[in-house]
Design a protein around this motif. Sequence first.
Motif, PDB file in Angstrom:
ATOM      1  N   LEU A 144       1.443  -0.727   0.340  1.00  8.80           N
ATOM      2  CA  LEU A 144       0.189  -0.382   0.021  1.00  8.80           C
ATOM      3  C   LEU A 144       1.072   1.302  -0.268  1.00  8.80           C
ATOM      4  O   LEU A 144       1.638   1.268   0.598  1.00  8.80           O
ATOM      5  CB  LEU A 144      -1.346   0.250   1.072  1.00  8.80           C
ATOM      6  CG  LEU A 144      -1.752   1.268   1.260  1.00  8.80           C
ATOM      7  CD1 LEU A 144      -2.620   1.024  -0.103  1.00  8.80           C
ATOM      8  CD2 LEU A 144      -2.926   1.148   2.911  1.00  8.80           C
ATOM      9  N   TYR A 145       0.828   1.834  -1.739  1.00  6.35           N
ATOM     10  CA  TYR A 145       1.961   2.880  -0.917  1.00  6.35           C
ATOM     11  C   TYR A 145       1.021   4.838  -0.491  1.00  6.35           C
ATOM     12  O   TYR A 145      -0.036   4.878  -0.641  1.00  6.35           O
ATOM     13  CB  TYR A 145       1.849   3.402  -3.038  1.00  6.35           C
ATOM     14  CG  TYR A 145       2.573   4.724  -2.727  1.00  6.35           C
ATOM     15  CD1 TYR A 145       4.324   4.872  -3.256  1.00  6.35           C
ATOM     16  CD2 TYR A 145       2.329   5.703  -3.144  1.00  6.35           C
ATOM     17  CE1 TYR A 145       5.254   5.506  -3.152  1.00  6.35           C
ATOM     18  CE2 TYR A 145       3.307   6.563  -3.654  1.00  6.35           C
ATOM     19  CZ  TYR A 145       4.484   7.069  -3.578  1.00  6.35           C
ATOM     20  OH  TYR A 145       5.578   8.285  -3.652  1.00  6.35           O
ATOM     21  N   LEU A 146       1.944   4.778   0.241  1.00  8.70           N
ATOM     22  CA  LEU A 146       1.332   6.286   0.930  1.00  8.70           C
ATOM     23  C   LEU A 146       1.851   7.461   0.523  1.00  8.70           C
ATOM     24  O   LEU A 146       3.014   7.668   0.512  1.00  8.70           O
ATOM     25  CB  LEU A 146       2.215   5.588   2.966  1.00  8.70           C
ATOM     26  CG  LEU A 146       1.485   4.203   2.705  1.00  8.70           C
ATOM     27  CD1 LEU A 146       1.844   4.567   4.869  1.00  8.70           C
ATOM     28  CD2 LEU A 146      -0.446   4.447   3.101  1.00  8.70           C
ATOM     29  N   ALA A 204      14.825  18.641  -2.141  1.00 14.44           N
ATOM     30  CA  ALA A 204      13.745  18.670  -1.635  1.00 14.44           C
ATOM     31  C   ALA A 204      12.370  18.069  -2.289  1.00 14.44           C
ATOM     32  O   ALA A 204      12.646  18.288  -3.894  1.00 14.44           O
ATOM     33  CB  ALA A 204      12.969  20.211  -1.637  1.00 14.44           C
ATOM     34  N   LYS A 205      11.638  17.701  -1.585  1.00 13.91           N
ATOM     35  CA  LYS A 205      10.749  16.450  -1.660  1.00 13.91           C
ATOM     36  C   LYS A 205       9.129  17.721  -3.082  1.00 13.91           C
ATOM     37  O   LYS A 205       8.089  17.635  -2.237  1.00 13.91           O
ATOM     38  CB  LYS A 205      10.424  15.230  -1.711  1.00 13.91           C
ATOM     39  CG  LYS A 205       9.628  14.447  -2.754  1.00 13.91           C
ATOM     40  CD  LYS A 205       9.753  13.246  -1.885  1.00 13.91           C
ATOM     41  CE  LYS A 205       9.363  11.445  -2.541  1.00 13.91           C
ATOM     42  NZ  LYS A 205       9.859  11.620  -4.444  1.00 13.91           N
ATOM     43  N   CYS A 206       9.239  18.440  -3.969  1.00 16.94           N
ATOM     44  CA  CYS A 206       8.597  19.207  -3.682  1.00 16.94           C
ATOM     45  C   CYS A 206       7.394  19.193  -5.176  1.00 16.94           C
ATOM     46  O   CYS A 206       8.415  18.577  -6.293  1.00 16.94           O
ATOM     47  CB  CYS A 206       9.006  20.566  -3.208  1.00 16.94           C
ATOM     48  SG  CYS A 206      10.352  21.074  -4.731  1.00 16.94           S
ATOM     49  N   THR A 312      11.664   4.376  -3.896  1.00 20.33           N
ATOM     50  CA  THR A 312      10.865   3.364  -3.146  1.00 20.33           C
ATOM     51  C   THR A 312       9.556   2.713  -3.976  1.00 20.33           C
ATOM     52  O   THR A 312       9.353   2.120  -3.638  1.00 20.33           O
ATOM     53  CB  THR A 312       9.581   4.998  -2.073  1.00 20.33           C
ATOM     54  OG1 THR A 312      10.979   5.249  -0.834  1.00 20.33           O
ATOM     55  CG2 THR A 312       8.315   3.688  -1.389  1.00 20.33           C
ATOM     56  N   ALA A 313       8.961   3.913  -4.745  1.00 18.46           N
ATOM     57  CA  ALA A 313       8.158   2.925  -5.731  1.00 18.46           C
ATOM     58  C   ALA A 313       8.249   2.623  -6.639  1.00 18.46           C
ATOM     59  O   ALA A 313       8.521   1.018  -6.720  1.00 18.46           O
ATOM     60  CB  ALA A 313       7.265   4.504  -6.562  1.00 18.46           C
ATOM     61  N   ALA A 314      10.231   2.520  -7.307  1.00 20.30           N
ATOM     62  CA  ALA A 314      10.494   1.578  -8.402  1.00 20.30           C
ATOM     63  C   ALA A 314      11.361   0.136  -7.627  1.00 20.30           C
ATOM     64  O   ALA A 314      11.863  -0.334  -8.285  1.00 20.30           O
ATOM     65  CB  ALA A 314      11.031   2.120  -8.840  1.00 20.30           C
TER      66      ALA A 314
HETATM   67  C1  COI Z   1       8.664   7.165  -4.442  1.00 20.59           C
HETATM   68  O1  COI Z   1       9.760   6.458  -5.161  1.00 20.59           O
HETATM   69  O2  COI Z   1       7.914   7.088  -3.515  1.00 20.59           O
HETATM   70  C2  COI Z   1       8.705   8.638  -5.517  1.00 20.59           C
HETATM   71  O3  COI Z   1       7.506   9.913  -5.082  1.00 20.59           O
HETATM   72  C3  COI Z   1       9.074   9.332  -6.916  1.00 20.59           C
HETATM   73  C4  COI Z   1       7.682   8.847  -7.642  1.00 20.59           C
HETATM   74  C5  COI Z   1       7.918   8.784  -9.488  1.00 20.59           C
HETATM   75  C6  COI Z   1       6.604   8.150  -7.315  1.00 20.59           C
END
Ligand code: COI
Length: 365
Positions: A144-146, A204-206, A312-314
């Motif tokens: 579950l991606y938050l 920054a994650k903006c 995180t996503a990949a």
């Molecule tokens: C992540 O890896 O969680 C990100 O925020 C990157 C995004 C490309 C989904």
Amino acid sequence: MPTASFAQLPNAQPTADIIRKDILANPGFGRYFSDHMAHIRWTLDADWHGHEVRPYGPLTLDPAAAVLHYGQEIFEGIKAYRHADGSVWTFRPEKNAERFRRSARRLALPELSDEDFIGSLKALLAQDHEWVPTPSSEADECSLYLRPFMIASETFLGVRPSHEVDYYVIASPAAAYFKGGVEPVSIWLSSNYKRAAAGGTGFAKCGGNYAASLAAQKEAEAHGCGQVAFLDAAENKWIEELGGMNLFFVFKDGRIVTPKLTGTILEGVTRDSVLTLARDAGLQPEERHISIDEWREGAASGEITEVFACGTAAVITPVGELVGEDERIRCQPSDNPVAKQIRRTLLDLQYGRAEDTHGWLTRLV
Ligand code: COI
């Protein structure tokens, strides 16, 4: 850490079990959302208040809300994993909380404590734990991606930090980010665009950083590539990162190199974890400048044996080739054993199949 107290306002019309199960069987990435969202409000006068978990749904924003005009916004990405005994865990949330505060400082937004950040994940999962998919095998990387995020919600068109801010967490069941899973991806080398410059917002994650990467991402797709790689803005020479992931280079002699953090690169939690796991595996991690010429020459000579992206996503995804205007840079064909080994170790930890020797897991449910 005590969980901050969140009022629970249950969704009176939650998704039917049969529909949720259908979604969890094939969630893709970022397409479906759970039944609730966590919310905390901040105002200049009253600080953070109004902690709640309420039904997922559209936000009501005034058309003059500052975020819609000046992009005063930050976000995070973090996953919840279901373990074999049914419990639900997350990975190094204090790192995300810390980065969220760094991003907030850069975007002149208020800082959120670890207690509220991690508390909001726990409070949301207390309602929506059934949205955490159960992996069908060790190869299944479902989670579950938050997505925690913070926006400037004050109705005001003057350019100054907003006096009203809203923080939310939404949740989206996720399968592999890239359709091919662990199949190598092709990366486009952007020569027209830069992602970040010294003193800017690169670390920054903006939202603005991602918005600025989209024209280059379009170029990548037009050239058959799944992601775009950026070079530094000052010298057009040093490898920085991809549109949404960090990069690693594996050398024949056991060195594993990732671009050094100089303020223009996102400090990835997966990046940091890979550095530790690589050392545990007997490799020699190095954080340093690496040039596009070193990539070209190392791939051609066989000195560089693998390149991989992480986030995180990949998770960890091998890079098959780097495609530029007039070139293709490819490592000698390989099965990417180092990327696959680190990926396996990371996933085993996250899904509770290996001992958490670094104390990286936090239980959510
Ligand atoms: C992540 O890896 O969680 C990100 O925020 C990157 C995004 C490309 C989904």
